[in-house]
Design a protein around this motif. Sequence first.
Motif: not given
Length: 352
Positions: A55-58, A75-79, A93-102
């Motif tokens: 819900g926070l948009g992660v 930069v925003e992602l590492v914060l 959090l980390v895995e879904t961010i990376v997979a989504g960007r791929v």
Amino acid sequence: MERRVLRNEDFTLDDEQVALREAFAAFFSKECPTTVVRAAEPEGFDAELWGRLMGLGVTTMGIPESRGGDGAGLVELVLAAEEYGRVLAPVPLVETIVAGRVLAAAPDHAQPWLHTQISGERIITVGLQHATDSQRQLVPAGAISDAVIALHDQSLILVADSRTPAPVANQSCAPLAWWTPAGEHEVRLVLAEGRDAEQLWEQALLEWKMLTAAALVGLSNALLVRAVQYAQARYAFGVPIGSFQAVSHPLVDVRIGVEGARRLIWKAAWLATHEPPQAKRLAAMAWVHASEVATHAAATCLHTHGGVAFTMESDIQLFFRRAKGWATIAGDPRRELLTLADVLLGDDEEVS
């Protein structure tokens, strides 16, 4: 003419980045006390917390606006990752961010999978090893993911099954699981081939290391805060134990390590966006240094608290186990020194 920014080693955050960090810090402080972390063990996943975090948009923040995301940079992602690590949040959090960007960088036929991740219908993760035909690998968040993105031969593939594999017990209570990406699966989707596949996977691995390094910095800082508070409150011989040099000096060393690692990660993230040829070198440095800082911070904090920190009732052991475990999910961080040596000493075009 394109406007170039001379950073001059100043990687100070702007107002929007400070606000983003404060928003994630406030969310995690409220929603993820250590009781939540304990309750999620040993599986290492809290579905309710994950739903509130979405819900926070992660899941959308790191996706380009052209693909339906918010367009946040590294930069925003590492914060965000640092605040996640500060509370040991049991979410991928980390895995879904990376997979989504791929997936966002992949061709259009992969976009339905991206949309299911953004919506929360699926959790997708990344394999950190080059897949072979028969070898299985431990995949981060593999025990709670519906699909894995991995590099097999010269192809970047997405594999999925209706049933997730059993979690593998580990000291950090991370939701690890064995996957064999090159084996038989209900879904096998080729995302890219050849050099494009290698570049996408290498970028995913680089970003995973930077985000995990940021999480380790958050963990290290949380340990430091706890150790300093204890050193101020615990008295011996009529004075706070923090007044003794044998206690205070190691804590100062941890503070120096945390600040250095944090700045190195910010620098790596900024250059990965604006000067990509420098990213591989700095990401390797950040990964190795953050791993060393985390294990040092964990040991120092444990020693500051004394024998009580060894008990399961203490929160310190939660951080200690994750400092050790998170730092080795991708293998021994010291092996990353070989990658760094190849970049610095080899004939790599990235070296300038």
